[in-house]
Design a protein around this motif. Structure first.
Motif, PDB file in Angstrom:
ATOM      1  N   SER A 253       0.855  -1.198   0.000  1.00 41.27           N
ATOM      2  CA  SER A 253       0.000   0.000   0.000  1.00 41.27           C
ATOM      3  C   SER A 253       0.881   1.235   0.000  1.00 41.27           C
ATOM      4  O   SER A 253       2.088   1.160   0.259  1.00 41.27           O
ATOM      5  CB  SER A 253      -0.915   0.014   1.227  1.00 41.27           C
ATOM      6  OG  SER A 253      -0.133   0.068   2.410  1.00 41.27           O
ATOM      7  N   ILE A 254       0.251   2.395  -0.319  1.00 40.87           N
ATOM      8  CA  ILE A 254       0.941   3.688  -0.320  1.00 40.87           C
ATOM      9  C   ILE A 254       0.162   4.640   0.582  1.00 40.87           C
ATOM     10  O   ILE A 254      -1.069   4.793   0.444  1.00 40.87           O
ATOM     11  CB  ILE A 254       1.049   4.276  -1.736  1.00 40.87           C
ATOM     12  CG1 ILE A 254       1.829   3.325  -2.650  1.00 40.87           C
ATOM     13  CG2 ILE A 254       1.724   5.642  -1.701  1.00 40.87           C
ATOM     14  CD1 ILE A 254       1.927   3.816  -4.081  1.00 40.87           C
ATOM     15  N   ASP A 255       0.876   5.296   1.473  1.00 38.33           N
ATOM     16  CA  ASP A 255       0.250   6.296   2.351  1.00 38.33           C
ATOM     17  C   ASP A 255      -0.014   7.544   1.517  1.00 38.33           C
ATOM     18  O   ASP A 255       0.922   8.179   1.010  1.00 38.33           O
ATOM     19  CB  ASP A 255       1.191   6.614   3.512  1.00 38.33           C
ATOM     20  CG  ASP A 255       0.519   7.483   4.567  1.00 38.33           C
ATOM     21  OD1 ASP A 255      -0.248   8.387   4.176  1.00 38.33           O
ATOM     22  OD2 ASP A 255       0.783   7.253   5.754  1.00 38.33           O
ATOM     23  N   PRO A 256      -1.317   7.952   1.328  1.00 37.82           N
ATOM     24  CA  PRO A 256      -1.628   9.099   0.456  1.00 37.82           C
ATOM     25  C   PRO A 256      -1.070  10.418   0.964  1.00 37.82           C
ATOM     26  O   PRO A 256      -0.868  11.349   0.187  1.00 37.82           O
ATOM     27  CB  PRO A 256      -3.156   9.103   0.414  1.00 37.82           C
ATOM     28  CG  PRO A 256      -3.574   8.368   1.637  1.00 37.82           C
ATOM     29  CD  PRO A 256      -2.525   7.362   1.905  1.00 37.82           C
ATOM     30  N   GLU A 257      -0.847  10.505   2.249  1.00 38.40           N
ATOM     31  CA  GLU A 257      -0.336  11.771   2.789  1.00 38.40           C
ATOM     32  C   GLU A 257       1.184  11.877   2.674  1.00 38.40           C
ATOM     33  O   GLU A 257       1.729  12.927   2.341  1.00 38.40           O
ATOM     34  CB  GLU A 257      -0.761  11.899   4.248  1.00 38.40           C
ATOM     35  CG  GLU A 257      -2.268  11.995   4.441  1.00 38.40           C
ATOM     36  CD  GLU A 257      -2.644  12.180   5.902  1.00 38.40           C
ATOM     37  OE1 GLU A 257      -1.706  12.248   6.747  1.00 38.40           O
ATOM     38  OE2 GLU A 257      -3.848  12.260   6.189  1.00 38.40           O
ATOM     39  N   THR A 258       1.857  10.780   2.925  1.00 39.67           N
ATOM     40  CA  THR A 258       3.338  10.830   2.919  1.00 39.67           C
ATOM     41  C   THR A 258       3.944  10.179   1.674  1.00 39.67           C
ATOM     42  O   THR A 258       5.148  10.286   1.438  1.00 39.67           O
ATOM     43  CB  THR A 258       3.895  10.109   4.149  1.00 39.67           C
ATOM     44  OG1 THR A 258       3.518   8.724   4.092  1.00 39.67           O
ATOM     45  CG2 THR A 258       3.341  10.734   5.421  1.00 39.67           C
ATOM     46  N   ASN A 259       3.076   9.502   0.884  1.00 41.03           N
ATOM     47  CA  ASN A 259       3.547   8.738  -0.283  1.00 41.03           C
ATOM     48  C   ASN A 259       4.547   7.625   0.100  1.00 41.03           C
ATOM     49  O   ASN A 259       5.314   7.148  -0.727  1.00 41.03           O
ATOM     50  CB  ASN A 259       4.191   9.655  -1.327  1.00 41.03           C
ATOM     51  CG  ASN A 259       3.175  10.549  -2.006  1.00 41.03           C
ATOM     52  OD1 ASN A 259       2.007  10.144  -2.196  1.00 41.03           O
ATOM     53  ND2 ASN A 259       3.578  11.765  -2.363  1.00 41.03           N
ATOM     54  N   GLU A 260       4.536   7.278   1.361  1.00 41.81           N
ATOM     55  CA  GLU A 260       5.431   6.213   1.804  1.00 41.81           C
ATOM     56  C   GLU A 260       4.829   4.856   1.423  1.00 41.81           C
ATOM     57  O   GLU A 260       3.643   4.603   1.630  1.00 41.81           O
ATOM     58  CB  GLU A 260       5.638   6.291   3.317  1.00 41.81           C
ATOM     59  CG  GLU A 260       6.641   5.275   3.832  1.00 41.81           C
ATOM     60  CD  GLU A 260       6.888   5.437   5.323  1.00 41.81           C
ATOM     61  OE1 GLU A 260       7.418   4.492   5.930  1.00 41.81           O
ATOM     62  OE2 GLU A 260       6.544   6.512   5.865  1.00 41.81           O
ATOM     63  N   ILE A 261       5.673   4.004   0.873  1.00 43.86           N
ATOM     64  CA  ILE A 261       5.222   2.684   0.417  1.00 43.86           C
ATOM     65  C   ILE A 261       5.392   1.677   1.550  1.00 43.86           C
ATOM     66  O   ILE A 261       6.442   1.588   2.176  1.00 43.86           O
ATOM     67  CB  ILE A 261       6.029   2.208  -0.807  1.00 43.86           C
ATOM     68  CG1 ILE A 261       5.897   3.223  -1.959  1.00 43.86           C
ATOM     69  CG2 ILE A 261       5.568   0.825  -1.254  1.00 43.86           C
ATOM     70  CD1 ILE A 261       6.765   2.897  -3.153  1.00 43.86           C
ATOM     71  N   GLU A 262       4.344   0.935   1.768  1.00 44.32           N
ATOM     72  CA  GLU A 262       4.407  -0.134   2.778  1.00 44.32           C
ATOM     73  C   GLU A 262       4.585  -1.473   2.055  1.00 44.32           C
ATOM     74  O   GLU A 262       3.902  -1.766   1.087  1.00 44.32           O
ATOM     75  CB  GLU A 262       3.128  -0.149   3.604  1.00 44.32           C
ATOM     76  CG  GLU A 262       3.159  -1.172   4.720  1.00 44.32           C
ATOM     77  CD  GLU A 262       1.890  -1.149   5.557  1.00 44.32           C
ATOM     78  OE1 GLU A 262       1.714  -2.074   6.368  1.00 44.32           O
ATOM     79  OE2 GLU A 262       1.068  -0.221   5.357  1.00 44.32           O
TER      80      GLU A 262
END
Length: 459
Positions: A428-437
């Motif tokens: 998944s991708i955090d929409p706020e930080t664009n960090e990829i999990e």
């Protein structure tokens, strides 16, 4: 009492083993042989032959062969004089002898010319064999003495040999043909081994390449009748070959167009037997080295293929003979493969029975997975002899299940290697930080080998 001191003509301890006596009954002489000065003198006068075509030379022998003439103390003094002279010439730090020295002796007609190159290949020795007779012929002073019929001293022979062994081409190993032959020369070999060990101890901590010395003694043996017959056969072939060469009857390619040596011993049965007697005397001297070094008697009466099989067997790599004591001590905790193989089948059976007894459910699932997922892939690659199974079956997250799979396939006759392959997959991708999990994905790769199925022979 030091070796040889005050023992004169007394009998030595038995040095030929009972097993060797069964194979080589003629070697019984080596257990009690003694040499009298008058015997040496008579044979010295009788033993003459042609060293080359048309060239008559007298063969001189070292009368110092008699053990009663020299004490252990004499040989040590003689060795030390030569050692110090050579050390003064090149410097002590440059006294770097071959790691391995093979002291070779062969009965007349035993096939040294054929088998020595084979021995050298087996041991990875690339420099040509050191023939003591050739060293004497190349040295002006030694050659002059030989030509005049004057005895060449053991000390002179030793000095020439030490200088030759110190040449760079012999750093990794050397085959020495024709030394030792006398009792004093045998003691020289033992003293050389001691000095090489002393050099290694002295320079080891300084990091200088003084390696652990490895001495081997190898005897190519045939009995007296075989020796005489082979010598006479060699003479007949040499004379026939030389007659063709002199007539100009030679191959167009010129191969074999050189004259071969004709020795009188190859035409006279009495001289051929006398040559064998000399071999027995030298062998009786040499055999005492088995107390210190690896000593091999090769039965050269066998067919060539069998002789070379025996050479391979005797000269196989052995770590305890070849690497240093310090290195051997450091690696002793790792078992030899040969030791592991002794019980490897019993260990496999024990593990399989343990799986069934302790974890029958997991074991059953592993067997089912192999039957359903592995075997179809193996069948598909039956002609190739190798199949690779990649699986993410959760069952194999348990390492015990992996071990079960390897052992089951091994018991069924397959050769298996397995390894774990881990890689990250974006989840998944955090929409706020664009960090990829990421999540971790685990796969097991089984490389399975087996004899390939042959559909038809290659035409």
């Amino acid at each position: 009492m030091p070796e040889g001191e005050g023992r004169g003509g007394a009998e030595r301890e038995a040095l030929i083993t009972p097993e060797e006596m069964v194979l080589f009954p003629e070697l019984a002489f080596a257990n009690t042989i003694t040499t009298r000065p008058e015997d040496v003198s008579k044979k010295e006068k009788a033993l003459q032959w042609d060293d080359g075509v048309g060239q008559r030379k007298k063969r001189t022998r070292d009368v110092q062969a008699n053990s009663s003439l020299f004490s252990y103390k004499d040989s040590k003094v003689a060795f030390q004089e030569v050692w110090e002279a050579v050390e003064a010439e090149i410097g002590r730090e440059n006294m770097r002898f071959p790691k391995e020295i093979i002291w070779l002796m062969g009965a007349p007609g035993a096939g040294k010319g054929t088998n020595v190159p084979f021995i050298m290949r087996e041991r990875g020795i690339t420099a040509e064999a050191l023939e003591v007779s050739a060293l004497l012929d190349k040295d002006p002073e030694a050659k002059r003495k030989k030509d005049e019929g004057v005895m060449v001293s053991d000390q002179m022979v030793l000095k020439l040999l030490l200088r030759a062994l110190l040449r760079d081409e012999y750093a990794n190993g050397a085959v020495v043909d024709g030394f030792p032959r006398t009792h004093m020369q045998v003691r020289f070999v033992k003293l050389l081994h001691d000095e090489m060990h002393a050099l290694r101890r002295e320079y080891f901590k300084q990091g200088l390449p003084f390696r652990r010395p490895q001495f081997r003694v190898c005897v190519l043996y045939i009995d007296e009748d075989t020796s005489v017959n082979r010598q006479l056969e060699r003479g007949t072939k040499a004379r026939s070959h030389n007659a063709r060469v002199l007539r100009g009857d030679h191959p167009k390619d010129g191969i074999g167009y050189k004259l071969e040596a004709e020795r009188a011993t190859d035409f006279d049965p009495d001289l051929a037997r006398l040559r064998y007697t000399t071999f027995k005397e030298h062998f009786g001297t040499l055999v005492s080295l088995r107390e210190m070094f690896t000593f091999t008697i090769i039965n050269a009466m066998n067919p060539l293929e069998k002789v070379q099989e025996m050479i391979k067997e005797q000269f196989v790599y052995q770590s305890h003979n070849e690497i240093s004591e310090e290195t051997l001590d450091a690696i002793q905790k790792v078992p030899l493969m040969a030791e592991m193989k002794r019980h490897i089948r019993q260990d496999l059976v024990r593990r399989l029975d343990t799986y069934q007894a302790r974890d029958p459910e997991i074991f059953a699932r592993v067997v089912d997975t192999i039957a359903c997922d592995f075997i179809p892939v193996i069948r598909q690659h039956a002609f190739g002899g190798e199949a690779v199974v990649v699986t993410d079956e959760p069952l194999f997250h348990n390492r015990v299940a992996v071990n079960m799979a390897v052992d089951v396939l091994t018991e069924r006759g397959f050769h298996v290697m397995s390894r774990e392959d881990k890689h990250r997959i974006p989840r998944s991708i955090d929409p706020e930080t664009n960090e990829i999990e990421y999540c971790e994905h685990i796969q097991w790769i089984f490389r399975i080998r087996f004899p390939p199925t042959i559909l038809r022979k290659f035409e």
